[in-house]
Scaffold this motif. Sequence first.
Motif, PDB file in Angstrom:
ATOM      1  N   UNK A 106       0.833  -1.092  -0.076  1.00  0.00           N
ATOM      2  CA  UNK A 106       0.013  -0.096   0.224  1.00  0.00           C
ATOM      3  C   UNK A 106       0.846   1.263  -0.038  1.00  0.00           C
ATOM      4  N   UNK A 107       0.706   2.248  -0.902  1.00  0.00           N
ATOM      5  CA  UNK A 107       1.226   3.294  -0.867  1.00  0.00           C
ATOM      6  C   UNK A 107       0.206   4.605  -1.167  1.00  0.00           C
ATOM      7  N   UNK A 108       0.551   5.781  -0.492  1.00  0.00           N
ATOM      8  CA  UNK A 108      -0.179   6.770  -0.576  1.00  0.00           C
ATOM      9  C   UNK A 108       0.388   7.721  -1.320  1.00  0.00           C
ATOM     10  N   UNK A 109      -0.414   8.311  -2.491  1.00  0.00           N
ATOM     11  CA  UNK A 109       0.123   9.578  -3.551  1.00  0.00           C
ATOM     12  C   UNK A 109      -1.141  10.366  -3.658  1.00  0.00           C
ATOM     13  N   UNK A 110      -0.686  11.685  -3.403  1.00  0.00           N
ATOM     14  CA  UNK A 110      -1.668  12.743  -3.189  1.00  0.00           C
ATOM     15  C   UNK A 110      -2.952  12.619  -2.541  1.00  0.00           C
ATOM     16  N   UNK A 111      -2.804  11.928  -1.477  1.00  0.00           N
ATOM     17  CA  UNK A 111      -3.991  11.512  -0.520  1.00  0.00           C
ATOM     18  C   UNK A 111      -4.644  10.266  -1.041  1.00  0.00           C
ATOM     19  N   UNK A 112      -4.461   9.859  -1.830  1.00  0.00           N
ATOM     20  CA  UNK A 112      -5.125   8.237  -2.349  1.00  0.00           C
ATOM     21  C   UNK A 112      -4.365   7.208  -2.119  1.00  0.00           C
ATOM     22  N   UNK A 113      -4.784   6.012  -1.880  1.00  0.00           N
ATOM     23  CA  UNK A 113      -4.159   4.910  -1.595  1.00  0.00           C
ATOM     24  C   UNK A 113      -4.197   3.890  -2.892  1.00  0.00           C
ATOM     25  N   UNK A 114      -3.032   3.151  -3.031  1.00  0.00           N
ATOM     26  CA  UNK A 114      -2.909   2.285  -4.292  1.00  0.00           C
ATOM     27  C   UNK A 114      -2.010   1.127  -3.562  1.00  0.00           C
ATOM     28  N   UNK A 137     -15.804 -13.925  -4.569  1.00  0.00           N
ATOM     29  CA  UNK A 137     -16.922 -13.168  -4.264  1.00  0.00           C
ATOM     30  C   UNK A 137     -16.720 -11.703  -3.673  1.00  0.00           C
ATOM     31  N   UNK A 138     -17.830 -11.008  -3.547  1.00  0.00           N
ATOM     32  CA  UNK A 138     -17.600  -9.723  -3.093  1.00  0.00           C
ATOM     33  C   UNK A 138     -17.198  -9.504  -1.558  1.00  0.00           C
ATOM     34  N   UNK A 139     -17.367 -10.301  -0.808  1.00  0.00           N
ATOM     35  CA  UNK A 139     -17.181 -10.482   0.652  1.00  0.00           C
ATOM     36  C   UNK A 139     -15.626 -10.549   0.528  1.00  0.00           C
ATOM     37  N   UNK A 140     -15.171 -11.439  -0.138  1.00  0.00           N
ATOM     38  CA  UNK A 140     -13.629 -11.586   0.003  1.00  0.00           C
ATOM     39  C   UNK A 140     -12.855 -10.344  -0.214  1.00  0.00           C
ATOM     40  N   UNK A 141     -13.569  -9.730  -1.408  1.00  0.00           N
ATOM     41  CA  UNK A 141     -12.722  -8.311  -1.885  1.00  0.00           C
ATOM     42  C   UNK A 141     -12.927  -7.250  -0.903  1.00  0.00           C
ATOM     43  N   UNK A 142     -14.024  -7.262  -0.266  1.00  0.00           N
ATOM     44  CA  UNK A 142     -14.463  -6.151   0.521  1.00  0.00           C
ATOM     45  C   UNK A 142     -13.439  -6.382   1.705  1.00  0.00           C
ATOM     46  N   UNK A 196       8.319  -1.766 -17.477  1.00  0.00           N
ATOM     47  CA  UNK A 196       9.037  -0.598 -16.644  1.00  0.00           C
ATOM     48  C   UNK A 196       8.470   0.152 -15.783  1.00  0.00           C
ATOM     49  N   UNK A 197       6.946  -0.066 -15.353  1.00  0.00           N
ATOM     50  CA  UNK A 197       6.187   0.535 -14.532  1.00  0.00           C
ATOM     51  C   UNK A 197       5.437  -0.605 -13.818  1.00  0.00           C
ATOM     52  N   UNK A 198       5.205  -0.468 -12.503  1.00  0.00           N
ATOM     53  CA  UNK A 198       4.441  -1.434 -11.628  1.00  0.00           C
ATOM     54  C   UNK A 198       2.955  -1.114 -11.343  1.00  0.00           C
ATOM     55  N   UNK A 199       2.311  -1.921 -12.017  1.00  0.00           N
ATOM     56  CA  UNK A 199       0.810  -1.712 -11.928  1.00  0.00           C
ATOM     57  C   UNK A 199       0.237  -1.424 -10.462  1.00  0.00           C
ATOM     58  N   UNK A 200      -0.480  -0.439 -10.408  1.00  0.00           N
ATOM     59  CA  UNK A 200      -1.117  -0.490  -9.053  1.00  0.00           C
ATOM     60  C   UNK A 200      -2.575   0.159  -9.239  1.00  0.00           C
ATOM     61  N   UNK A 201      -3.674  -0.254  -8.228  1.00  0.00           N
ATOM     62  CA  UNK A 201      -5.010  -0.039  -8.318  1.00  0.00           C
ATOM     63  C   UNK A 201      -5.205   1.091  -7.117  1.00  0.00           C
ATOM     64  N   UNK A 202      -5.874   1.880  -7.588  1.00  0.00           N
ATOM     65  CA  UNK A 202      -6.217   2.848  -6.425  1.00  0.00           C
ATOM     66  C   UNK A 202      -7.343   2.114  -5.597  1.00  0.00           C
ATOM     67  N   UNK A 203      -7.134   1.823  -4.406  1.00  0.00           N
ATOM     68  CA  UNK A 203      -7.928   1.228  -3.572  1.00  0.00           C
ATOM     69  C   UNK A 203      -8.917   1.937  -2.766  1.00  0.00           C
ATOM     70  N   UNK A 204      -8.650   3.372  -2.587  1.00  0.00           N
ATOM     71  CA  UNK A 204      -9.553   4.293  -1.961  1.00  0.00           C
ATOM     72  C   UNK A 204     -10.472   4.752  -2.686  1.00  0.00           C
ATOM     73  N   UNK A 205     -10.564   4.813  -3.905  1.00  0.00           N
ATOM     74  CA  UNK A 205     -11.407   4.784  -5.029  1.00  0.00           C
ATOM     75  C   UNK A 205     -11.903   3.589  -5.898  1.00  0.00           C
ATOM     76  N   UNK A 217      -8.750  -4.477   4.897  1.00  0.00           N
ATOM     77  CA  UNK A 217      -7.463  -4.593   5.588  1.00  0.00           C
ATOM     78  C   UNK A 217      -6.454  -3.634   5.084  1.00  0.00           C
ATOM     79  N   UNK A 218      -6.463  -3.631   3.794  1.00  0.00           N
ATOM     80  CA  UNK A 218      -5.314  -2.454   3.254  1.00  0.00           C
ATOM     81  C   UNK A 218      -5.692  -1.126   3.676  1.00  0.00           C
ATOM     82  N   UNK A 219      -6.858  -0.728   3.762  1.00  0.00           N
ATOM     83  CA  UNK A 219      -6.982   0.630   3.983  1.00  0.00           C
ATOM     84  C   UNK A 219      -6.879   0.920   5.493  1.00  0.00           C
ATOM     85  N   UNK A 220      -7.062   0.032   6.278  1.00  0.00           N
ATOM     86  CA  UNK A 220      -6.925   0.099   7.636  1.00  0.00           C
ATOM     87  C   UNK A 220      -5.471   0.126   7.940  1.00  0.00           C
ATOM     88  N   UNK A 221      -4.632  -0.559   7.397  1.00  0.00           N
ATOM     89  CA  UNK A 221      -3.289  -0.634   7.436  1.00  0.00           C
ATOM     90  C   UNK A 221      -2.538   0.614   6.896  1.00  0.00           C
TER      91      UNK A 221
END
Length: 270
Positions: free
Chosen positions: A138-146, A256-261, A221-230, A266-270
């Motif tokens: 988890x990384x924070x860039x410009x106030x958003x988590x990836x 399923x959705x529960x597993x993803x949620x 040459x770039x690591x794929x990251x997904x914005x988890x806060x959006x 977990x990531x947003x809390x950390x």
Amino acid sequence: MKLLAVLVNYGDEQLSYLEQVVAALKRFKKYEVTVIVQSNIPLEIEGVDIVNVVVLNNYQLLPLTCRKEIWKRKDEYDVFIYGENDHLFLEKHVDKHIEYSSFLPENRIPGLIQYENDGGDFYYVGYHSHFDWDYDSVEIHNGKKFAYFSNTHQATFILTKKQLEKVGNTINFEKLIRYKPFYLYNNFANSIRKKFKKPIVEPFRYSLKCKVNTDVYDFGGMKKVICISEFEDNRIHHLPNLYIEGLKGRRKLNSDEDRMRFALQKMLKN
């Protein structure tokens, strides 16, 4: 901004999905959209600007012709999309990609995650087998988590002109990368190797079709990251919804959705 969308189509089984995808692209308001379809059959679909009928001995390589078409036109557009004929691009996908790319480090690239929906819960078709989030990424860039998701396949990609040039300077954009031993290049494999204290030498093989997009994320040459806060803005719909019920020989996936949620919480809390 000028946007080029190059889509792949094989046969006539999924033309209704292709029509939906093209119609959605043509509804974009902030972009001047050109749609090219690489197909093994002639097509007449409203909104498609160019149909290139491609004859090949191995049609697993038909998607790769989309990358060749993009590279041929790299100087003519500002944003580039590749997609299979059944993944629904929305304008917010491009908006968010451009926004994130404006502040992410140059060795990061924003990505999407596939989902299916049966009118109720969401199912995530890439979230199966050993694939998972890297909870320490988890990384924070410009106030958003990836965060990094170990399955880089999303059957699509979005690239700005700058990103396309970077990938093209790193790999041959018109060719697929030859497989390398799993442990040499895959972060997830390295984590497994450390856990079980033994090398993994079997290649981790995406199909030729999948590699049209995974090569960009794994070797470009770039690591794929997904914005988890959006997170909801960064999901892309696999329209056939085949994996929910295991239709047409597709294996029913435990995604399923529960597993993803739970993972996101977990990531947003950390």
